[in-house]
Design a protein around this motif. Sequence first.
Motif, PDB file in Angstrom:
ATOM      1  N   ILE A 139       2.695  -3.760  33.814  1.00  0.00           N
ATOM      2  CA  ILE A 139       2.505  -2.602  34.724  1.00  0.00           C
ATOM      3  C   ILE A 139       3.698  -2.658  35.673  1.00  0.00           C
ATOM      4  N   ALA A 140       3.943  -3.757  36.355  1.00  0.00           N
ATOM      5  CA  ALA A 140       4.860  -3.851  37.454  1.00  0.00           C
ATOM      6  C   ALA A 140       6.407  -3.540  36.797  1.00  0.00           C
ATOM      7  N   ALA A 141       6.836  -3.890  35.760  1.00  0.00           N
ATOM      8  CA  ALA A 141       7.911  -3.770  35.204  1.00  0.00           C
ATOM      9  C   ALA A 141       7.993  -2.227  34.677  1.00  0.00           C
ATOM     10  N   VAL A 142       7.124  -1.504  34.049  1.00  0.00           N
ATOM     11  CA  VAL A 142       6.994  -0.343  33.980  1.00  0.00           C
ATOM     12  C   VAL A 142       7.111   0.702  34.915  1.00  0.00           C
ATOM     13  N   VAL A 143       6.323   0.360  35.896  1.00  0.00           N
ATOM     14  CA  VAL A 143       6.547   1.198  37.258  1.00  0.00           C
ATOM     15  C   VAL A 143       7.784   1.121  37.765  1.00  0.00           C
ATOM     16  N   VAL A 144       8.358   0.085  38.027  1.00  0.00           N
ATOM     17  CA  VAL A 144       9.713  -0.122  38.411  1.00  0.00           C
ATOM     18  C   VAL A 144      10.646   0.572  37.744  1.00  0.00           C
ATOM     19  N   ALA A 145      10.603   0.603  36.329  1.00  0.00           N
ATOM     20  CA  ALA A 145      11.610   1.301  35.609  1.00  0.00           C
ATOM     21  C   ALA A 145      11.424   2.571  35.689  1.00  0.00           C
ATOM     22  N   ARG A 146      10.168   3.314  35.554  1.00  0.00           N
ATOM     23  CA  ARG A 146       9.969   4.647  35.553  1.00  0.00           C
ATOM     24  C   ARG A 146      10.309   5.147  37.025  1.00  0.00           C
ATOM     25  N   ARG A 147      10.143   4.497  38.268  1.00  0.00           N
ATOM     26  CA  ARG A 147      10.556   4.905  39.534  1.00  0.00           C
ATOM     27  C   ARG A 147      12.332   4.778  39.348  1.00  0.00           C
ATOM     28  N   ARG A 148      13.026   4.051  38.698  1.00  0.00           N
ATOM     29  CA  ARG A 148      14.300   4.118  38.525  1.00  0.00           C
ATOM     30  C   ARG A 148      14.774   5.472  37.940  1.00  0.00           C
ATOM     31  N   GLU A 149      13.985   5.563  36.621  1.00  0.00           N
ATOM     32  CA  GLU A 149      14.354   6.719  35.775  1.00  0.00           C
ATOM     33  C   GLU A 149      14.254   8.239  36.801  1.00  0.00           C
ATOM     34  N   THR A 150      13.111   8.380  37.652  1.00  0.00           N
ATOM     35  CA  THR A 150      12.971   9.502  38.150  1.00  0.00           C
ATOM     36  C   THR A 150      13.289   9.371  39.544  1.00  0.00           C
ATOM     37  N   GLY A 151      13.738   8.262  39.976  1.00  0.00           N
ATOM     38  CA  GLY A 151      14.355   8.402  41.419  1.00  0.00           C
ATOM     39  C   GLY A 151      12.890   8.541  42.365  1.00  0.00           C
ATOM     40  N   LYS A 152      11.976   8.546  42.096  1.00  0.00           N
ATOM     41  CA  LYS A 152      10.735   8.508  42.894  1.00  0.00           C
ATOM     42  C   LYS A 152      10.166   7.070  43.236  1.00  0.00           C
ATOM     43  N   ARG A 153       9.350   7.206  44.298  1.00  0.00           N
ATOM     44  CA  ARG A 153       8.784   5.777  44.691  1.00  0.00           C
ATOM     45  C   ARG A 153       7.569   5.406  43.609  1.00  0.00           C
TER      46      ARG A 153
END
Length: 153
Positions: A139-153
């Motif tokens: 979960i942590a890895a996916v959320v970090v990756a999605r935040r990078r993709e979207t540029g959102k917290r």
Amino acid sequence: MPDELEPTVPEGSWASSAARRRNMQAIRSRDTKPEQMIRQLVHAQGFRYRVSARPLPSLRRTADLVFRPAKVAVFIDGCYWHGCPDHYVPPKTNPGYWSDKVLRNMTRDTDTNTQLSKAGWLVLRFWEHEEASLCADKIAAVVVARRRETGKR
């Protein structure tokens, strides 16, 4: 006379007996031990999320953890209720009703995944028997990756 002491099943109830009804009413739909363990581990890694929230207000379904800005919805599915391929055992009592119920849950889960994916959400599903620390790390890895993709917290 002992029958008089046993509570009766309400008219039109899905339960096969009063004892079964009490048992089924005691089953939690949220805050289960697997959910709590995963939430605790994710929180300890510094992540914040919504608990038992609707990812999409228009969809009457709640995810166990919701990371809104990253658009990640996490579901921790019970092996019995969601038809785990490894642990689901068909019921012996009232099998028609319960097997249909589990099948409806599985169909709803697939529809939920489709609806959320169409809306740009990433859906993560875990079984209750999976190791909580592995789930939390994913979960942590996916959320970090999605935040990078979207540029959102």
